[in-house]
Write an enzyme that holds these catalytic residues in place. Structure first.
Site, short mmCIF file in Angstrom:
data_model
loop_
_atom_site.label_atom_id
_atom_site.label_comp_id
_atom_site.label_asym_id
_atom_site.label_seq_id
_atom_site.Cartn_x
_atom_site.Cartn_y
_atom_site.Cartn_z
N ASP A 137 -7.69 -4.50 -0.38
CA ASP A 137 -8.26 -4.80 -1.70
C ASP A 137 -8.20 -6.30 -2.00
O ASP A 137 -9.09 -6.85 -2.64
CB ASP A 137 -7.52 -4.02 -2.79
CG ASP A 137 -7.68 -2.53 -2.63
OD1 ASP A 137 -8.82 -2.08 -2.45
OD2 ASP A 137 -6.66 -1.81 -2.68
N HIS B 256 0.85 -1.18 0.00
CA HIS B 256 0.00 0.00 0.00
C HIS B 256 0.88 1.23 0.00
O HIS B 256 1.93 1.26 0.64
CB HIS B 256 -0.92 0.01 1.23
CG HIS B 256 -2.04 1.01 1.15
ND1 HIS B 256 -1.87 2.34 1.48
CD2 HIS B 256 -3.33 0.87 0.78
CE1 HIS B 256 -3.02 2.97 1.31
NE2 HIS B 256 -3.92 2.11 0.88
#
Length: 432
Positions: free
Chosen positions: A366, A308
């Site tokens: 995600d 991320h």
């Protein structure tokens, strides 16, 4: 006590300026550069605003180095375990957790606005049926300013409150309508006896020809997804909402700007990319080949769903949603599904591989949210729509905060011009 400052000196002219250092409740201090152009005739240069605080905010705090995410000071772990989405909405909008009476009133207000104008449903029929549902959502939310123009005065606190309630309440209805239209199925009306997550699942999956029973594990998992995605500080879509609203655009237009930004594959579309990655791998036995490609610095291939930009240690949302993902897969008995087998094996390898751990490339939110939604029967092209549904309250909270900010000004980033110097116009018959 003297104000903390940092001195900037232009070595060419000798001019200098003392810039105040501002410190927040948590996180890095910032240089207040507002006097820099007036004093030095210079701007800062920061593509993507990666080192620039564009506002001050009371809403969300992220520490990417230690994996901290808080809404209004409450750790996301506590909210995910003990709260529900509408209570989190109240918290983000109002700054405090509600009393029982306040929450009941808020839930009733949201329930009063869950239906959409019938004219909006006719509006869908102008879309091509197999377009991406995010295209439907962008159009529908933008059109709300035409159907609900009685609450678009941004200078009115009452109008802001009504438009906030309308957006939170109607987004699941519009999201479900986007799916129903793409499938050629009749729209469902909301049922306010159901909670927020249950109501969305009902509107999305129920059909007139058969009874529909809501799976409580599905509703629980969706509630978690909504909470974890409710806000995430000044990301691309939130910054888009703030920039659009800085011109005093109406709330529906401002939220529409956020939806359009979220649509990008580098932002809200990342969970769609996770499923495409798993489909590309196809079978667990192929994982080593793709792992090898991901490690090859000369190969542009990326394993989507790992790492991320903000979280350099671990994504706290991924830690929370991982358990929900495994609970859902266990409940559904999908161990014989190649995609889920591939996902679980890829997760195992990534968590044990030194290459991934050394680079902090852990499975992110995600990765798990994409798997959960796929397991629930939600088509891939609806993933970002659900993300938008969850993030709506964060966008609204940021918009409302900006409207009350005495330092709020219309957004006007500057640039470093690197084009031609001044040159004279040449008539077309004299050009080479």
């Amino acid at each position: 006590m003297a104000e903390e400052t940092v001195t900037i000196i232009d070595n060419t002219t000798g001019k200098r300026v003392d810039l105040p250092i501002l410190r927040g409740t948590h996180g890095p201090a910032v240089f207040d550069v507002r006097k820099m152009y007036a004093e030095l005739g210079m701007f800062t240069y920061d593509p993507g605003f990666v080192s620039t605080a564009t506002c001050s905010s009371y809403i969300t705090y992220i520490d990417g180095d230690t994996g901290i995410l808080m809404y209004r000071g409450y750790p996301i772990e506590q909210l995910a375990a003990k709260s529900n989405y509408l209570e989190v909405c109240y918290l983000l909008l109002n700054g405090e957790l509600p009393s029982t009476t306040q929450l009941q009133t808020f839930e009733r207000n949201i329930g009063d606005h869950t239906m959409v104008h019938e004219g909006m449903r006719s509006f869908y029929r102008g879309f091509w049926h197999d377009a991406h549902p995010m295209a439907f959502l962008v159009g529908a939310v933008g059109a709300m300013s035409a159907f609900y123009h009685d609450s678009t005065d941004v200078s009115s606190p009452r109008h802001r409150e009504i438009s906030a309630h309308r957006l939170i309440a109607k987004m699941p209805t519009l999201a479900a309508d986007s799916y129903k239209y793409s499938m050629g199925q009749p729209f469902n009306y909301p049922t306010n006896s159901l909670n927020y997550s249950e109501n969305f699942l009902y509107m999305m999956f129920a059909v007139p020809t058969a009874p529909y029973e809501i799976n409580p594990i599905h509703a629980k998992a969706l509630n978690l997804i909504l909470i974890l995605h409710a806000d995430h500080e000044q990301n691309a879509s939130t910054s888009s909402v703030r920039l659009a609203s800085s011109s005093l655009a109406n709330p529906f237009a401002s939220i529409c700007a956020g939806i359009a930004s979220l649509w990008g594959p580098a932002h809200g579309g990342a969970n769609e990319a996770v499923i495409r990655t798993l489909n590309e791998i196809e079978d667990p036995k192929n994982i080593p080949k793709f792992i090898k490609r991901a490690k090859d610095k000369n190969d542009p291939y990326r394993l989507m769903g790992f790492g991320h930009r903000i979280y350099k240690n671990f994504d706290p949302r991924a830690t929370l949603i991982r358990d929900a993902c495994h609970e859902l897969l266990d409940d559904m008995g999908v161990s014989d599904d190649p995609l889920f087998d591939t996902a679980l094996e890829l997760e195992r390898i990534a968590l044990e591989d030194d290459y991934f751990s050394e680079r902090k490339l852990y499975p992110n939110v995600d990765f798990y949210s994409g798997i959960i939604m796929r397991a629930m029967g939600i088509p891939v092209n609806m993933f970002t729509v659900i993300f938008a549904m969850a993030r709506t309250v964060g966008w609204i909270a940021q918009w409302m905060e900006m409207m009350d900010d005495p330092e709020q000004r219309i957004g006007r980033p500057r640039q470093l011009y690197v084009g031609h110097e001044k040159r004279d116009y040449i008539p077309i018959d004299k050009r080479p």
